[in-house]
Design a protein around this motif. Structure first.
Motif, short mmCIF file in Angstrom:
data_model
loop_
_atom_site.label_atom_id
_atom_site.label_comp_id
_atom_site.label_asym_id
_atom_site.label_seq_id
_atom_site.Cartn_x
_atom_site.Cartn_y
_atom_site.Cartn_z
N ALA A 37 34.33 24.03 21.15
CA ALA A 37 33.74 25.05 20.28
C ALA A 37 34.32 26.42 20.59
O ALA A 37 34.62 27.21 19.67
N SER A 38 34.50 26.71 21.87
CA SER A 38 35.10 27.98 22.28
C SER A 38 36.53 28.08 21.76
O SER A 38 36.95 29.13 21.24
N MET A 39 37.28 27.01 21.90
CA MET A 39 38.66 27.00 21.41
C MET A 39 38.70 27.22 19.90
O MET A 39 39.59 27.92 19.39
N GLN A 40 37.74 26.67 19.19
CA GLN A 40 37.68 26.85 17.74
C GLN A 40 37.41 28.33 17.41
O GLN A 40 38.04 28.90 16.52
N ARG A 41 36.46 28.94 18.12
CA ARG A 41 36.18 30.37 17.89
C ARG A 41 37.41 31.23 18.17
O ARG A 41 37.72 32.15 17.43
N ILE A 42 38.10 30.90 19.26
CA ILE A 42 39.30 31.65 19.63
C ILE A 42 40.36 31.49 18.54
O ILE A 42 40.99 32.47 18.12
N ALA A 43 40.55 30.25 18.08
CA ALA A 43 41.54 30.00 17.03
C ALA A 43 41.22 30.77 15.76
O ALA A 43 42.12 31.31 15.10
N GLU A 44 39.93 30.84 15.42
CA GLU A 44 39.52 31.58 14.22
C GLU A 44 39.80 33.07 14.34
O GLU A 44 39.92 33.75 13.33
N ARG A 45 39.88 33.58 15.58
CA ARG A 45 40.12 35.02 15.79
C ARG A 45 41.53 35.31 16.27
O ARG A 45 41.84 36.42 16.69
N SER A 46 42.41 34.33 16.20
CA SER A 46 43.75 34.52 16.75
C SER A 46 44.52 35.63 16.06
O SER A 46 45.25 36.39 16.71
N ALA A 47 44.35 35.79 14.75
CA ALA A 47 45.05 36.87 14.04
C ALA A 47 44.58 38.23 14.57
O ALA A 47 45.40 39.14 14.79
N GLU A 48 43.27 38.38 14.77
CA GLU A 48 42.75 39.64 15.30
C GLU A 48 43.24 39.89 16.72
O GLU A 48 43.60 41.01 17.08
N ALA A 52 32.72 40.64 22.26
CA ALA A 52 31.64 40.47 21.29
C ALA A 52 32.01 41.06 19.93
O ALA A 52 31.61 40.54 18.90
N TYR A 53 32.78 42.14 19.92
CA TYR A 53 33.23 42.76 18.67
C TYR A 53 33.99 41.72 17.82
O TYR A 53 33.93 41.75 16.59
N ALA A 59 39.99 46.71 26.08
CA ALA A 59 39.42 47.90 26.71
C ALA A 59 40.11 49.16 26.18
O ALA A 59 39.44 50.15 25.87
N ASP A 60 41.44 49.10 26.04
CA ASP A 60 42.17 50.26 25.51
C ASP A 60 41.81 50.52 24.06
O ASP A 60 41.82 51.67 23.61
N ALA A 61 41.48 49.45 23.34
CA ALA A 61 41.06 49.61 21.94
C ALA A 61 39.61 50.06 21.84
O ALA A 61 39.15 50.44 20.76
#
Length: 142
Positions: A84-95, A121-122, A114-116
């Motif tokens: 499930a974590s890998m799926q969430r990460i994959a869904e946010r890979s473009a970001e 959570a964002y 941190a620099d951004a």
């Protein structure tokens, strides 16, 4: 000998009949008869002791089997959580790619975030997702 054993058995079962459910009483009787059949040299009290020793061993065996089953369930749950974590990460890979591109040279994604001025959570990711994202991206970079 069998008549004497049967008399002892009936007396022993009568003494516990009110304390045990019927299924336990039947199990006890079957175990006592099994032990007596295999060890006719033993007297009634020794057969009873041996039966309770067997039950104690079976209880330990059952506890160990239950612990192994619980470990398999826990492992399956951990695998499911990782997927499930890998799926969430994959869904946010473009970001994640965009943030890394905006802040090149950072050793980790966490440093880029941190620099951004944003957190995991964002992006809809937990801290644990972030740890896994770092592991995955470092693994792909090798």
């Amino acid at each position: 000998m069998t008549d004497q054993f049967d008399a002892q058995l009936d007396k022993a079962l009568d003494s516990v009949r009110e304390m045990l459910p019927e299924s336990a009483l039947l199990r006890l009787e079957a175990k006592l008869r099994q032990i007596h059949a295999e060890r006719p040299d033993l007297e009634g009290p020794a057969v009873v002791k041996m039966a309770f020793d067997v039950f104690e061993g079976e209880k330990i065996d059952a506890r160990l089997a239950m612990e192994k089953a619980r470990a398999r369930v826990d492992e399956a749950a951990a695998d499911e959580a990782r997927l499930a974590s890998m799926q969430r990460i994959a869904e946010r890979s473009a970001e994640l790619d965009a943030i890394e591109a905006r802040y090149p040279g950072r050793a980790t994604i966490a440093e880029a975030l941190a620099d951004a001025g944003i957190s995991w959570a964002y992006l809809g990711l937990s801290e644990e997702d972030g740890v896994l994202a770092e592991e995955l991206r470092q693994g792909f970079a090798k």
